[in-house]
Write a protein that holds these residues in place. Structure first.
Motif, PDB file in Angstrom:
ATOM      1  N   UNK A  71       0.824  -1.209   0.000  1.00 26.37           N
ATOM      2  CA  UNK A  71       0.000   0.000   0.000  1.00 26.37           C
ATOM      3  C   UNK A  71       0.858   1.258   0.000  1.00 26.37           C
ATOM      4  N   UNK A  72       2.090   1.144   0.488  1.00 25.77           N
ATOM      5  CA  UNK A  72       3.025   2.264   0.501  1.00 25.77           C
ATOM      6  C   UNK A  72       3.992   2.209  -0.672  1.00 25.77           C
ATOM      7  N   UNK A  73       3.731   1.331  -1.659  1.00 27.93           N
ATOM      8  CA  UNK A  73       4.579   1.197  -2.848  1.00 27.93           C
ATOM      9  C   UNK A  73       6.021   0.912  -2.454  1.00 27.93           C
ATOM     10  N   UNK A  74       6.229  -0.245  -1.814  1.00 31.93           N
ATOM     11  CA  UNK A  74       7.551  -0.563  -1.281  1.00 31.93           C
ATOM     12  C   UNK A  74       8.181  -1.799  -1.912  1.00 31.93           C
ATOM     13  N   UNK A  75       7.688  -2.261  -3.039  1.00 32.60           N
ATOM     14  CA  UNK A  75       8.232  -3.480  -3.645  1.00 32.60           C
ATOM     15  C   UNK A  75       9.601  -3.197  -4.258  1.00 32.60           C
ATOM     16  N   UNK A  76      10.552  -4.092  -4.014  1.00 38.02           N
ATOM     17  CA  UNK A  76      11.916  -3.932  -4.489  1.00 38.02           C
ATOM     18  C   UNK A  76      11.939  -3.881  -6.017  1.00 38.02           C
ATOM     19  N   UNK A  77      12.505  -2.809  -6.636  1.00 37.69           N
ATOM     20  CA  UNK A  77      12.470  -2.683  -8.094  1.00 37.69           C
ATOM     21  C   UNK A  77      13.477  -3.564  -8.818  1.00 37.69           C
ATOM     22  N   UNK A  78      14.353  -4.234  -8.078  1.00 36.54           N
ATOM     23  CA  UNK A  78      15.335  -5.126  -8.694  1.00 36.54           C
ATOM     24  C   UNK A  78      14.853  -6.568  -8.749  1.00 36.54           C
ATOM     25  N   UNK A  79      14.030  -6.958  -7.789  1.00 38.44           N
ATOM     26  CA  UNK A  79      13.625  -8.362  -7.683  1.00 38.44           C
ATOM     27  C   UNK A  79      12.118  -8.575  -7.602  1.00 38.44           C
ATOM     28  N   UNK A  80      11.351  -7.542  -7.286  1.00 39.03           N
ATOM     29  CA  UNK A  80       9.919  -7.721  -7.057  1.00 39.03           C
ATOM     30  C   UNK A  80       9.615  -8.266  -5.682  1.00 39.03           C
ATOM     31  N   UNK A  81      10.617  -8.381  -4.817  1.00 36.22           N
ATOM     32  CA  UNK A  81      10.417  -8.890  -3.459  1.00 36.22           C
ATOM     33  C   UNK A  81       9.740  -7.822  -2.618  1.00 36.22           C
ATOM     34  N   UNK A  82       8.701  -8.205  -1.903  1.00 36.54           N
ATOM     35  CA  UNK A  82       7.992  -7.232  -1.091  1.00 36.54           C
ATOM     36  C   UNK A  82       7.758  -7.633   0.339  1.00 36.54           C
ATOM     37  N   UNK A  83       8.115  -8.875   0.705  1.00 35.17           N
ATOM     38  CA  UNK A  83       7.819  -9.350   2.053  1.00 35.17           C
ATOM     39  C   UNK A  83       8.680  -8.640   3.088  1.00 35.17           C
ATOM     40  N   UNK A  84       9.976  -8.476   2.785  1.00 35.31           N
ATOM     41  CA  UNK A  84      10.833  -7.807   3.766  1.00 35.31           C
ATOM     42  C   UNK A  84      10.317  -6.397   4.049  1.00 35.31           C
ATOM     43  N   UNK A  85      10.090  -5.627   2.987  1.00 40.06           N
ATOM     44  CA  UNK A  85       9.627  -4.259   3.178  1.00 40.06           C
ATOM     45  C   UNK A  85       8.263  -4.223   3.860  1.00 40.06           C
ATOM     46  N   UNK A  86       7.423  -5.208   3.579  1.00 37.96           N
ATOM     47  CA  UNK A  86       6.103  -5.252   4.214  1.00 37.96           C
ATOM     48  C   UNK A  86       6.229  -5.439   5.721  1.00 37.96           C
ATOM     49  N   UNK A  87       7.006  -6.428   6.132  1.00 37.65           N
ATOM     50  CA  UNK A  87       7.142  -6.703   7.565  1.00 37.65           C
ATOM     51  C   UNK A  87       7.853  -5.549   8.266  1.00 37.65           C
ATOM     52  N   UNK A  88       8.931  -5.041   7.646  1.00 43.60           N
ATOM     53  CA  UNK A  88       9.679  -3.952   8.270  1.00 43.60           C
ATOM     54  C   UNK A  88       8.833  -2.686   8.381  1.00 43.60           C
ATOM     55  N   UNK A  89       8.149  -2.311   7.302  1.00 44.28           N
ATOM     56  CA  UNK A  89       7.337  -1.090   7.336  1.00 44.28           C
ATOM     57  C   UNK A  89       6.112  -1.256   8.232  1.00 44.28           C
ATOM     58  N   UNK A  90       5.573  -2.477   8.278  1.00 43.55           N
ATOM     59  CA  UNK A  90       4.459  -2.722   9.185  1.00 43.55           C
ATOM     60  C   UNK A  90       4.867  -2.543  10.635  1.00 43.55           C
ATOM     61  N   UNK A  91       6.038  -3.066  10.989  1.00 41.14           N
ATOM     62  CA  UNK A  91       6.525  -2.904  12.356  1.00 41.14           C
ATOM     63  C   UNK A  91       6.768  -1.433  12.678  1.00 41.14           C
ATOM     64  N   UNK A  92       7.318  -0.671  11.724  1.00 39.33           N
ATOM     65  CA  UNK A  92       7.513   0.764  11.947  1.00 39.33           C
ATOM     66  C   UNK A  92       6.182   1.485  12.113  1.00 39.33           C
TER      67      UNK A  92
END
Length: 384
Positions: A271-292
């Protein structure tokens, strides 16, 4: 919503990894907090994804009190990358990754959040009103702070009036499950040639064959579903997915507008447009940004400003590096050079994994190694 109703402390729209992580962080900091977790789906539910869960994500979950190694399936130690020009690097990762179907992964996180005290309600949010002291959802619930963690097509983001992501910053992909396995101990990625970056993947799923798919990192070059499946078949022949399992998805890349409003409404994950533009990986950014977001949500009317500052401090350096490299990836020769350098230098490989699956950056020394490898292209054939 009934007059006089006491608002929840935090309402989270979307119970995927970002939303569950937000709930876990709120309740870790304030065990008595009233946390409402809203999702349109009933869990467990499938989610279109490559199912790759990096070691970086597992470390975040440990910090949130959810040790996942006991249920995450067997470790996948290796990674094999093939560049458009046929250069290959196959190495063991510094820390093994896992492949966990999202139906399992997300359900486990939701269960952890509800065990910690979150109230899970199956409901699709359609309306939002921001008042001076609370946020009202669908005139049924209210909360002092709302976290929008409702994915790539976020209703919360749209209702806030966030800008649309340009097509060049949205990836499109298809995913399915194949009964065959290319390598039971490696994440396999085959980069495609062409004007826009794209790759096919095959990730081994314990007892289920492989999660396979093909993604293009620019919606303008995605074509139809049939086009994407044709590219998957070309790059991974004799490894077709079961047609009944094929699903499509869009991914808002972090090179697009990242919008974090002030006030009582926060955004996290896709929802915050955080998907990695090199790999399409979004789980790390999702968990990290959710915790923040969960931490910032306890700031009440100052939550938005606190979340924006925390996101900038946590992701700013990483996003600058991935944005720079994303401008180079469309050039096949760069990928050839990068894969060649990763085959020659362990530290380049490790840096690439950290950049693609976690919060890593690219050092000047590693970029020099890539440039040096580019100068030697054509002097040899495949490197492994």
């Amino acid at each position: 919503m009934q007059d006089g109703q006491v608002p929840a402390d935090v309402a989270i729209v979307g119970a995927g990894p970002a939303g569950a992580a937000a709930a876990l962080r709120v309740l870790a900091l304030r065990p008595d907090a009233d946390v409402l977790l809203l999702d349109a789906a009933a869990f467990p539910r499938d989610k279109t994804c490559g199912d790759g869960i990096s070691a970086h994500v597992l470390e975040l979950l440990d910090a949130l009190g959810v040790p996942a190694t006991s249920w995450a399936g067997p470790p996948v130690a290796g990674m094999r990358l093939t560049s458009p020009g046929g250069r290959v690097v196959a190495r063991r990762c510094a820390r093994p990754n896992r492949v966990i179907p999202r139906a399992v992964f997300d359900a486990r996180l939701v269960a952890a959040a509800t065990a910690a005290g979150a109230r899970l309600v199956q409901h699709r949010v359609r309306a939002l009103r921001v008042l001076a002291d609370r946020v009202v959802l669908d005139d049924r619930w209210s909360a002092r702070v709302v976290i929008g963690a409702d994915g790539a097509n976020s209703t919360v983001r749209r209702l806030l009036g966030a800008p649309r992501s340009p097509e060049s910053t949205v990836a499109v992909a298809v995913r399915g499950y194949a009964p065959t396995v290319l390598d039971p101990d490696a994440l396999v990625i085959e980069f495609a040639g062409g004007r826009r970056p794209a790759y096919a993947w095959s990730f081994p799923v314990a007892g289920r064959g492989s999660n396979v798919g093909f993604g293009v990192f620019d919606r303008r070059g995605g074509g139809s579903r049939a086009d994407l499946l044709a590219e998957l078949a070309r790059l991974l022949p004799d490894h077709p997915p079961d047609p009944a399992t094929v699903r499509g998805h869009q991914l808002p890349l972090s090179t697009g507008p990242r919008w974090h409003p002030d006030g009582r409404v926060l955004l996290a994950g896709d929802a915050a447009a955080l998907v990695n533009p090199l790999t399409g990986e979004g789980i790390y950014d999702a968990v990290a940004s959710g915790a923040l977001a969960g931490r910032a949500a306890l700031r009440g009317p100052d939550a938005g400003a606190a979340h924006r500052a925390a996101m900038r401090a946590t992701f700013g350096h990483h996003h600058r590096h991935t944005a720079l490299l994303a401008r180079l990836v469309p050039h096949p020769r760069f990928l050839d050079a990068a894969v060649t350098a990763a085959a020659r230098h362990r530290r380049v490989f490790d840096a690439a994994v950290d950049l693609g699956l976690g919060p890593g950056t690219a050092s000047a020394a590693d970029l020099v190694r890539v440039a040096s490898s580019g100068l030697t292209l054509g002097r040899g054939s495949r490197l492994t």
